[in-house]
Design an enzyme around this catalytic site. Structure first.
Site, PDB file in Angstrom:
ATOM      1  N   HIS A 173      -4.004  -1.802  -6.343  1.00  0.00           N
ATOM      2  CA  HIS A 173      -3.273  -0.607  -6.774  1.00  0.00           C
ATOM      3  C   HIS A 173      -4.273   0.432  -7.268  1.00  0.00           C
ATOM      4  O   HIS A 173      -5.156   0.119  -8.065  1.00  0.00           O
ATOM      5  CB  HIS A 173      -2.285  -0.955  -7.891  1.00  0.00           C
ATOM      6  CG  HIS A 173      -1.241  -1.943  -7.468  1.00  0.00           C
ATOM      7  ND1 HIS A 173      -0.459  -2.639  -8.357  1.00  0.00           N
ATOM      8  CD2 HIS A 173      -0.852  -2.348  -6.236  1.00  0.00           C
ATOM      9  CE1 HIS A 173       0.364  -3.435  -7.689  1.00  0.00           C
ATOM     10  NE2 HIS A 173       0.138  -3.279  -6.412  1.00  0.00           N
ATOM     11  N   ASP A 214       0.817  -1.222   0.000  1.00  0.00           N
ATOM     12  CA  ASP A 214       0.000   0.000   0.000  1.00  0.00           C
ATOM     13  C   ASP A 214       0.849   1.270   0.000  1.00  0.00           C
ATOM     14  O   ASP A 214       0.436   2.318   0.502  1.00  0.00           O
ATOM     15  CB  ASP A 214      -0.944   0.025   1.224  1.00  0.00           C
ATOM     16  CG  ASP A 214      -1.699  -1.272   1.407  1.00  0.00           C
ATOM     17  OD1 ASP A 214      -2.362  -1.690   0.441  1.00  0.00           O
ATOM     18  OD2 ASP A 214      -1.597  -1.882   2.484  1.00  0.00           O
TER      19      ASP A 214
END
Length: 463
Positions: free
Chosen positions: A81, A53
């Site tokens: 993503h 992340d």
């Protein structure tokens, strides 16, 4: 044989010119071989340097504008993503983030595990947002393994069996699929688009194998086979043999960008085992997941958040279970793209980054979410660990040991002003610049890009 020896001793018909001629010929060959092996555009790689992340999608999207090919090398739809373009937000789980660029080809490599229902759903979702070119851009390796619903069901059952000792997986079937691959009863894309009777026999064997391990697992085999007969035709136009395709493209000096999923601290070998994913998300996974030799890898960019987050269980030395952790979670919008769980938040941990740099050999850093720190008057940075009151110069292998380390911090003043609209490094507040320089000095690495917002245009190029 004797004639050859005599000619060598006497220099042949023209003295020793025959031998010189052979030497010149070999020299010419060597030059030609060297020319063939001189690749001008080596592969660039983007990897997560923490627990995921970090903003890899945004960095990949930025670099993909100059890439001929963007490739995913490992993981599956456990990845998440996000790329923001204008007022549109695109989420990618299986598709490479670089697929937004219509001029490049996007490859799902042999190291990726693919849940076809999710992939086609993801294609449609992003097509509906205006990305009409996706099906023209996508290529899929015939060696990639398939994630079936039974893998996802098995994933959930195995997690439930662990009870309070669960690992916090995404339950997307990734671990069971890699297990099937390792025990050699996995099923690949090539099997699906080949002789369907062979696929049918393999699917029966796979189901039987899992039902022996998990007697409560129910699979409607016939309806699954009907479904996958349709998927076979739907996926067929995308499938190629990607190893030769990629290597030929590299030798032809095409620009190739590799997008790693997950992150180095989730790597099955080098992460915080067992609180990791089931693939190698460090640099080695690029070679095994795409069939690219190490000699063709050029720049390796590590993506780090200006603070640290992780999803799920596992040790987290700089975690802040206090107002700072809450502020980082709220301001940073720290909700998992895949799991929708709140991310745990803490200060930047340079011990983690030294460890992942050692494994991956970063050329430079992309630092994201610097703007989230804009409102914090004093910022801490974890610089080293102590274990049993003694300093250590390695990253602990044992999760229990890592949970016991004491973090040594340095405290630096915040800048208390917005960086969101800054687009040049020299326009950043002085204390923000000092924060970046502290990271560079401690890691011995340059920060090449700094992210100060969600949009693709909010990246500062430092050099």
């Amino acid at each position: 044989m004797g004639d050859c020896v005599d000619r060598a001793r006497n220099g042949g018909k023209n003295g020793h010119s025959d031998i010189v001629g052979v030497q010149e010929s070999r020299s010419s060959k060597r030059a030609r071989y060297q020319e063939l092996n001189d690749v001008q555009n080596k592969v660039a790689v983007v990897l997560g340097a923490q627990w995921g992340d970090e903003g890899k999608g945004k960095v990949v999207d930025m670099l993909a504008s100059n890439a001929d090919i963007v490739a995913r090398c490992q993981g599956g739809n456990n990845a998440g993503h996000t790329v923001v373009v204008g007022n549109k937000e695109y989420d990618f789980h299986l598709l490479p983030s670089g697929i937004i660029n219509p001029k490049s080809k996007s490859i799902i490599g042999n190291g990726v595990v693919i849940h076809l229902p999710q992939m086609f759903e993801e294609l449609k979702k992003n097509e509906d947002k205006g990305l009409a070119h996706l099906r023209d851009s996508l290529l899929i390796s015939d060696r990639a393994h398939l994630v079936f619903d039974l893998h996802q069901e098995a994933d959930g059952m195995q997690e439930r069996e662990k009870g309070g000792k669960s690992l916090g997986t995404t339950k997307k079937g990734i671990g069971p699929t890699y297990s099937s691959k390792a025990t050699r009863n996995g099923i690949r894309i090539a099997d699906l688009i080949g002789d369907f009777q062979v696929f049918t026999d393999k699917f029966h064997a796979l189901v039987a194998s899992y039902q022996r391990l998990l007697p409560g697992l129910n699979v409607d085999i016939e309806s699954e086979l009907v479904k996958y007969k349709t998927y076979a035709e739907e996926v067929r136009p995308f499938v190629i043999e990607t190893v030769s395709y990629l290597n030929s493209a590299i030798k032809a000096n095409k620009s190739v960008l590799v997008e790693g999923a997950n992150a180095a601290m989730l790597d099955i070998d080098f992460g915080t085992y067992p609180y990791v994913t089931s693939s190698n998300c460090s640099i080695g996974g690029v070679c095994t997941g795409l069939g690219i030799p190490p000699s063709l890898i050029g720049d390796v960019y590590g993506v780090i958040k200006a603070y640290t987050t992780r999803v799920g269980d596992g040790p987290f030395p700089t975690e802040q279970l206090n107002d700072i952790g809450e502020l980082l979670q709220t301001r940073g919008g720290e909700i998992g793209v895949t799991t929708k769980r709140k991310r745990r938040c803490g200060w930047l941990d340079l011990a983690v980054l030294r460890h992942t740099h050692m494994v991956n050999g970063y050329s430079a850093i992309a630092l994201t979410k610097l703007d989230i720190l804009d409102v914090i008057p004093e910022i801490k940075v974890g610089v080293s660990y102590r274990l049993n009151s003694k300093p250590i110069d390695y990253f602990p292998t044992n999760a229990a040991e890592l949970a016991q380390v004491e973090v040594e911090y340095v405290t630096v003043p915040g800048w208390m002003s917005s960086t969101e609209n800054v687009r040049k490094y020299e326009d950043l507040p002085i204390n923000a610049q000092k924060y970046v320089e502290l990271i560079e000095d401690k890691l011995g690495l340059p920060v090449r890009w700094i992210g100060v917002g969600k949009d693709r245009g909010s990246m500062i190029q430092c050099y």
